[in-house]
Design an enzyme around this catalytic site. Structure first.
Site, PDB file in Angstrom:
ATOM      1  N   HIS A  67      -0.044  10.289  -3.830  1.00 51.72           N
ATOM      2  CA  HIS A  67       0.723  10.587  -2.629  1.00 51.72           C
ATOM      3  C   HIS A  67       2.193  10.746  -2.991  1.00 51.72           C
ATOM      4  O   HIS A  67       2.833   9.822  -3.502  1.00 51.72           O
ATOM      5  CB  HIS A  67       0.528   9.451  -1.629  1.00 51.72           C
ATOM      6  CG  HIS A  67       1.046   9.729  -0.260  1.00 51.72           C
ATOM      7  ND1 HIS A  67       2.366   9.567   0.076  1.00 51.72           N
ATOM      8  CD2 HIS A  67       0.418  10.146   0.871  1.00 51.72           C
ATOM      9  CE1 HIS A  67       2.535   9.861   1.362  1.00 51.72           C
ATOM     10  NE2 HIS A  67       1.370  10.218   1.863  1.00 51.72           N
ATOM     11  N   CYS A  94       6.878  10.205  10.781  1.00 54.35           N
ATOM     12  CA  CYS A  94       7.674   9.812   9.620  1.00 54.35           C
ATOM     13  C   CYS A  94       8.702  10.876   9.241  1.00 54.35           C
ATOM     14  O   CYS A  94       9.829  10.541   8.867  1.00 54.35           O
ATOM     15  CB  CYS A  94       6.773   9.471   8.439  1.00 54.35           C
ATOM     16  SG  CYS A  94       5.647  10.780   7.945  1.00 54.35           S
ATOM     17  N   CYS A  95       8.349  12.165   9.322  1.00 53.07           N
ATOM     18  CA  CYS A  95       9.298  13.202   8.904  1.00 53.07           C
ATOM     19  C   CYS A  95      10.480  13.351   9.863  1.00 53.07           C
ATOM     20  O   CYS A  95      11.636  13.379   9.408  1.00 53.07           O
ATOM     21  CB  CYS A  95       8.573  14.530   8.702  1.00 53.07           C
ATOM     22  SG  CYS A  95       7.474  14.534   7.262  1.00 53.07           S
ATOM     23  N   CYS A 129       9.328  14.314   3.807  1.00 51.89           N
ATOM     24  CA  CYS A 129       9.599  12.955   3.324  1.00 51.89           C
ATOM     25  C   CYS A 129       9.571  12.892   1.805  1.00 51.89           C
ATOM     26  O   CYS A 129      10.326  12.130   1.193  1.00 51.89           O
ATOM     27  CB  CYS A 129       8.590  11.967   3.896  1.00 51.89           C
ATOM     28  SG  CYS A 129       8.793  11.613   5.657  1.00 51.89           S
ATOM     29  N   GLU A 153       5.861  17.849   1.488  1.00 47.46           N
ATOM     30  CA  GLU A 153       6.241  17.118   2.695  1.00 47.46           C
ATOM     31  C   GLU A 153       7.747  16.848   2.718  1.00 47.46           C
ATOM     32  O   GLU A 153       8.355  16.557   1.683  1.00 47.46           O
ATOM     33  CB  GLU A 153       5.465  15.805   2.766  1.00 47.46           C
ATOM     34  CG  GLU A 153       5.710  15.009   4.025  1.00 47.46           C
ATOM     35  CD  GLU A 153       4.916  13.714   4.065  1.00 47.46           C
ATOM     36  OE1 GLU A 153       5.348  12.798   4.783  1.00 47.46           O
ATOM     37  OE2 GLU A 153       3.881  13.619   3.382  1.00 47.46           O
ATOM     38  N   GLU A 189      -1.900  14.466   0.368  1.00 49.98           N
ATOM     39  CA  GLU A 189      -0.464  14.752   0.429  1.00 49.98           C
ATOM     40  C   GLU A 189       0.166  14.475  -0.933  1.00 49.98           C
ATOM     41  O   GLU A 189       1.197  13.812  -1.050  1.00 49.98           O
ATOM     42  CB  GLU A 189       0.194  13.919   1.529  1.00 49.98           C
ATOM     43  CG  GLU A 189      -0.431  14.170   2.905  1.00 49.98           C
ATOM     44  CD  GLU A 189       0.141  13.292   3.991  1.00 49.98           C
ATOM     45  OE1 GLU A 189       0.811  12.292   3.664  1.00 49.98           O
ATOM     46  OE2 GLU A 189      -0.067  13.587   5.174  1.00 49.98           O
ATOM     47  N   GLY A 199       0.837  -1.191   0.000  1.00 47.62           N
ATOM     48  CA  GLY A 199       0.000   0.000   0.000  1.00 47.62           C
ATOM     49  C   GLY A 199       0.872   1.241   0.000  1.00 47.62           C
ATOM     50  O   GLY A 199       0.617   2.193  -0.719  1.00 47.62           O
ATOM     51  N   HIS A 200       1.900   1.234   0.809  1.00 42.78           N
ATOM     52  CA  HIS A 200       2.883   2.329   0.858  1.00 42.78           C
ATOM     53  C   HIS A 200       4.222   1.757   0.417  1.00 42.78           C
ATOM     54  O   HIS A 200       4.794   0.890   1.062  1.00 42.78           O
ATOM     55  CB  HIS A 200       2.995   2.898   2.268  1.00 42.78           C
ATOM     56  CG  HIS A 200       3.727   4.211   2.345  1.00 42.78           C
ATOM     57  ND1 HIS A 200       4.957   4.417   1.763  1.00 42.78           N
ATOM     58  CD2 HIS A 200       3.397   5.384   2.945  1.00 42.78           C
ATOM     59  CE1 HIS A 200       5.360   5.657   1.996  1.00 42.78           C
ATOM     60  NE2 HIS A 200       4.428   6.263   2.710  1.00 42.78           N
TER      61      HIS A 200
END
Length: 701
Positions: free
Chosen positions: A310, A446-447, A380, A378, A362, A224-225
């Site tokens: 994304h 996450c960042c 990331c 973002e 995002e 998914g990611h």
């Protein structure tokens, strides 16, 4: 125990071997971080010092405070005694396991620069080993490692599903966790020579390879990611086990193409807990449309030609595609990733190198949709763009990828990490009315953890090698020991870049014939980005000079590189000078938000106007049609930055309501340094007319 083949993008040179062959690898080989020592008291030396002193300790401490480690310990308790189960805490995420992985990765890079680094009064490497032991304790016997399920298999995290891989295409992040584990494990192995984390990653990857695929009894699913693709490619090159490469390619090959009989929902749906599932809709050909642009699953990856969805997921997937393109020699992958990159730099790339136009998803926006106040950009996603541009350089050898990478690195990436290393941005907009503030951590971390792993990795991006040539790609004071052809070369680089354009290269060891390929940045050659998305608008012509042992050297550029191929001897010195002046930039007229505006940059640094440097409301400011700039100095967060001052006018009304102008001195600072002195207004794109001043984000107020 598997025998490691130490031939990675990060370690081939240190092994004195070639990691690639003609049909199965990158054309150019990375010089590993273990071979580069960045000098202290330099631009990047300060950032690495902040990582050691602040970012890595902060990230490890937050992992402890927020229960990241206890998740593994709880999983271990359940494995020892299945009657013991642990309730998943509210507010946690299914990818929380990755924060320790990413922090370990950053610490591993850092240990090369600071081998005696300390944490909590002891050695950092010993602390890392203790965390790895905790991680190992939560791994199931067959290799599965996902604490969001193992703590309580009957009632796992609501994003996890009732069984393995059931919701991996939605929110479980099982493969995302695998990808970050592999990335951390390979970095840790090369930094320390220890296998403790690498063996954990191999065991989990083996589990995935057994259970996921198109064979009977396997789960036919994709991440998914994305990031598993990158991580598995690294694991393949590190171990020589081809099944990891095949698994990475399966994830990409399978994406966007399914059996047309699969169900679906055009608009996605919310479950009973309020979590959104974006299944999307398959047409008669088995192609997924609508919302699955979000996850880049709208059509097979080799048919894609536009950056969509994304921006972090996309960037990781595109970097994974570049890995597969190189490691398999698949031309369809090379063609696809080239098309996608061209779309990014031509239509979806901010002047800061950031990507992601909208907070909704995002995500990338439409072509030329680059709003400023609402830009998401973002942190990331900026880091993901470095990964993509770097891999494309290794694949093609063209400096244009480093031109994009450098712009991204000095602006879009480090704007997301405070100068002192202790506060972070999630989005990095190009305009603010004062609503943006840096934070020391986020619930979805996450960042910060990505910053913790990325900044210490900077040394590995400075150099590269191909055959008998050494590429100098980034400019920073450092020393490197590297194998170039059959020569062991020791090179020292001295510079005050990015504040000035003088770079000195000294041959401290490695007599013999080989080539130095010195990148001449696009900003020197009159190119803002490798497309017509932005252009210099001041008519200036910058130049550069190259001298060897004091004598000028002439030559033509090869793919953006000045090549000096000669017999070198110890003590030889190369002096490079880049003209560095403030430049005015305009955007392509198709970028509605930037019409009638200009941005300002000097060298690789993009500048902005911030409230605290100016004694007037910067939102009422208009810059001159032909602005002139004065260079200055300012201290922000105990570091010196170069400022630019120019004449401008501000609009105001007198006591009768009549519109008037007032002459002002407008001070600009590097974009990465904004929001360090309190919240207030900031702008990168500066109006040049009253009409433009009345427009905000491309729409009239």
């Amino acid at each position: 125990m598997k025998k490691l083949v130490v031939l990675t993008l990060a370690a081939a040179i240190s092994a004195g071997m070639t990691a690639q062959d003609k049909n199965g690898g990158y054309n150019i080989t990375q010089v590993p971080f273990t071979k580069v020592k960045v000098a202290q008291n330099t631009f990047w030396g300060q950032r690495l010092q902040a990582s050691q002193d602040v970012t890595i300790p902060l990230a490890f401490s937050k992992n402890e405070e927020t229960g990241r480690y206890s998740n593994f310990s709880n999983a271990a308790e359940h494995l020892k005694d299945p009657s013991k189960v642990f309730q998943i805490k509210e507010g946690t995420f299914s990818f929380d396991d990755t924060d320790p992985y990413k922090t370990i990765e950053g610490a591993s890079y850092l240990l090369q620069t600071y081998p005696n680094a300390k944490f909590k009064g002891g050695r950092l490497d010993k602390y890392v080993d203790s965390v790895i032991a905790v991680i190992a304790s939560g791994q199931e016997p067959d290799g599965y490692l996902y604490t969001s399920r193992t703590q309580n298999p009957e009632h796992p995290h609501p994003w996890a599903g009732k069984k393995r891989w059931e919701m991996v295409e939605d929110l479980s992040h099982e493969f995302y966790n695998l990808g970050h584990l592999c990335e951390a494990a390979v970095a840790h192995y090369y930094a320390t020579g220890k296998r403790n984390l690498l063996d954990i990653a191999i065991k989990y990857a083996d589990c995935v390879c057994r259970e996921v695929g198109d064979n009977p009894g396997q789960a036919s699913v994709v991440p998914g990611h994305q990031i598993a693709e990158m991580g598995l490619a690294k694991l393949y090159i590190a171990t020589g086990d081809k099944k990891y490469l095949e698994q990475a390619k399966f994830f990409l090959d399978k994406r966007g193409k399914r059996d047309a009989s699969w169900g679906g929902n055009e608009n996605g749906q919310y479950d009973e807990k309020g979590y959104f599932h974006s299944h999307g809709l398959y047409d008669k050909g088995g192609y997924l449309h609508k919302l699955n642009q979000y996850s880049q699953s709208h059509k097979p990856v080799v048919e894609q030609d536009e950056a969509v969805g994304h921006a972090v997921r996309a960037g990781y997937m595109y970097a994974g595609m570049a890995d597969i393109a190189a490691l398999t020699g698949d031309q369809s992958y090379i063609d696809a990733i080239d098309r996608i990159w061209e779309n990014i730099v031509s239509r979806k790339f901010y002047i800061t190198g950031g990507v992601g136009a909208t907070a909704s998803g995002e995500a990338f926006g439409r072509n030329y949709e680059l709003p400023n106040m609402t830009a998401y950009c973002e942190t990331c996603a900026a880091i993901a763009q470095v990964y993509l541009n770097y891999r494309l350089f290794l694949l093609h050898g063209d400096s244009k990828y480093y031109d994009a990478l450098e712009r991204n690195l000095y602006n879009g990436v480090i704007s997301g990490i405070s100068i002192d290393g202790g506060n972070f941005f999630y989005p990095n907009p190009l305009e603010s009315a004062g609503q943006h503030r840096r934070q020391p951590w986020f619930g979805c971390a996450c960042c910060p953890s990505n910053a913790a792993r990325f900044i210490p990795s900077l040394p590995q991006y400075i150099y590269a090698v191909k055959d008998n040539s050494l590429y100098i790609n980034l400019f920073n004071s450092n020393t490197v020991n590297v194998q170039v052809g059959k020569k062991k070369v020791e090179l020292e680089q001295q510079t005050n870049y990015p504040w000035d354009g003088d770079v000195t290269l000294k041959i401290n060891g490695g007599a013999g014939e080989y080539a130095l390929n010195i990148r001449i940045p696009g900003w020197v050659r009159g190119e803002v980005v490798p497309s017509d998305l932005y252009a210099f608008a001041d008519g200036k012509q910058l130049g550069y000079t190259v001298k060897v042992n004091g004598q000028p050297v002439e030559g033509e550029l090869q793919q953006g590189y000045f090549v000096i191929d000669r017999k070198w001897k110890k003590g030889d010195k190369v002096e490079v000078h880049f003209d560095m002046e403030p430049r005015v930039v305009r955007a392509n007229d198709k970028v509605e938000a930037d019409r009638g505006r200009v941005s300002v940059e000097r060298g690789p640094i993009v500048y902005c106007a911030e409230w605290c440097d100016n004694q007037f409301d910067i939102s009422t400011m208009i810059v001159n049609q032909k602005p002139q700039f004065q260079l200055g100095d300012k201290e922000i967060m105990s570091t010196n930055v170069k400022t630019l001052t120019t004449d401008a006018q501000s609009l105001l009304r007198d006591e009768h309501g009549k519109l008037q102008t007032a002459d002002q001195h407008l001070v600009l600072i590097p974009y990465y340094a904004w929001a360090h002195r309190g919240a207030g207004k900031m702008s990168v794109w500066l109006p040049q007319s009253i009409v433009t001043l009345s427009v905000q984000g491309g729409k009239k107020r």
